[in-house]
Design an enzyme around this catalytic site. Structure first.
Site, short mmCIF file in Angstrom:
data_model
loop_
_atom_site.label_atom_id
_atom_site.label_comp_id
_atom_site.label_asym_id
_atom_site.label_seq_id
_atom_site.Cartn_x
_atom_site.Cartn_y
_atom_site.Cartn_z
N ARG A 120 0.85 -1.19 0.00
CA ARG A 120 0.00 0.00 0.00
C ARG A 120 0.88 1.24 0.00
O ARG A 120 1.80 1.37 0.80
CB ARG A 120 -0.89 -0.01 1.25
CG ARG A 120 -1.51 1.35 1.64
CD ARG A 120 -2.62 1.75 0.68
NE ARG A 120 -3.03 3.12 0.94
CZ ARG A 120 -3.97 3.50 1.81
NH1 ARG A 120 -4.59 2.58 2.53
NH2 ARG A 120 -4.30 4.75 1.97
N ARG A 129 -5.02 2.40 -4.32
CA ARG A 129 -4.30 1.59 -3.37
C ARG A 129 -4.59 0.10 -3.58
O ARG A 129 -5.69 -0.28 -3.99
CB ARG A 129 -4.60 2.00 -1.93
CG ARG A 129 -5.99 1.82 -1.39
CD ARG A 129 -7.00 2.85 -1.86
NE ARG A 129 -6.57 4.22 -1.72
CZ ARG A 129 -6.88 5.00 -0.70
NH1 ARG A 129 -7.58 4.52 0.30
NH2 ARG A 129 -6.51 6.25 -0.68
N ASP A 132 -6.98 -1.19 1.35
CA ASP A 132 -7.35 -0.31 2.45
C ASP A 132 -7.91 -1.19 3.55
O ASP A 132 -8.81 -2.01 3.29
CB ASP A 132 -8.47 0.63 1.98
CG ASP A 132 -8.12 2.08 2.19
OD1 ASP A 132 -7.13 2.37 2.88
OD2 ASP A 132 -8.86 2.93 1.67
N ASP A 134 -9.68 -0.56 7.10
CA ASP A 134 -10.20 0.48 8.00
C ASP A 134 -11.07 -0.14 9.09
O ASP A 134 -11.99 -0.91 8.79
CB ASP A 134 -11.05 1.50 7.23
CG ASP A 134 -10.22 2.42 6.36
OD1 ASP A 134 -9.11 2.79 6.80
OD2 ASP A 134 -10.66 2.76 5.25
#
Length: 204
Positions: A120, A129, A132, A134
């Site tokens: 990343r 990217r 991710d 999160d």
């Protein structure tokens, strides 16, 4: 080349050494916590083999001491957020529910390690990217800690997060905000396409 080969874990770039301090913390938590916490994690990718990368991130979460992946959402395809249309490949998005004895800070560190394992790059905001990772929510925690704001400060306004979250947990609540189902109705699902032809698997 596939991340998964007959050679075993050595071929999987997400298998990172876990710091001894984290292992000790997890071991202590495992012995003292009879009730692991529920957390919700969003995954997104718009570079490379998007589906394989997201699956690799799910498997890496499952391989983390103190983490168990309990549910995996369907895949959604969305246009990139905050950039000119057509300037980047579309995203594949998914949400997983985990049970964990890790504190939020250690879970964040693991998510960042997974991102780094998949190369990343953080050159620009809203940039493309490979992956991710999160944290959307951790138990009922509401925190404005700048290192990890909980729940995720923009989760309640993004259909590409709310749609898979609702699929994987129709009764889910965004802590301090409201039911995911109602938030998704408010936001709508324009530009968020279910990919029923694609499937992510729950780690065994």
């Amino acid at each position: 080349m596939s991340l998964f080969s007959a050679n075993g874990p050595q071929s999987d770039p997400t298998v990172q050494p876990v710091p001894a301090s984290v292992v000790a913390q997890v071991d202590a938590a495992d012995s003292t916590l009879s009730n692991p916490q529920r957390a919700v994690v969003a995954l997104g990718s718009n570079l490379g083999n998007r589906l394989e990368t997201i699956q690799g991130a799910i498997d890496a979460l499952e391989d983390t001491p103190g983490v168990r992946v309990k549910a995996v959402s369907p895949v959604y395809e969305t246009e990139p957020w905050g950039v000119d249309p057509g300037s980047q490949p579309s995203y594949f998005n998914a949400v997983v529910v985990i049970k964990t004895t890790l504190p939020p800070s250690s879970l964040l560190e693991r998510g960042q390690a997974i991102e780094e394992a998949f190369d990343r790059v953080r050159d620009e905001r809203w940039g493309p990217r490979t992956i991710d990772v999160d944290i959307l929510a951790y138990a009922d925690v509401v925190s404005d800690d700048p290192q990890l704001t909980l729940p995720h400060p923009r989760a309640h306004e993004r259909a590409f997060v709310l749609a898979p979250w609702h699929d994987v947990d129709p009764e889910a609540q965004v802590p301090g905000v409201g039911p995911v189902a109602e938030l998704l109705t408010d936001v709508g699902q324009d530009g968020v396409q279910p990919r029923s032809d694609l499937e992510l698997r729950l780690p065994e």
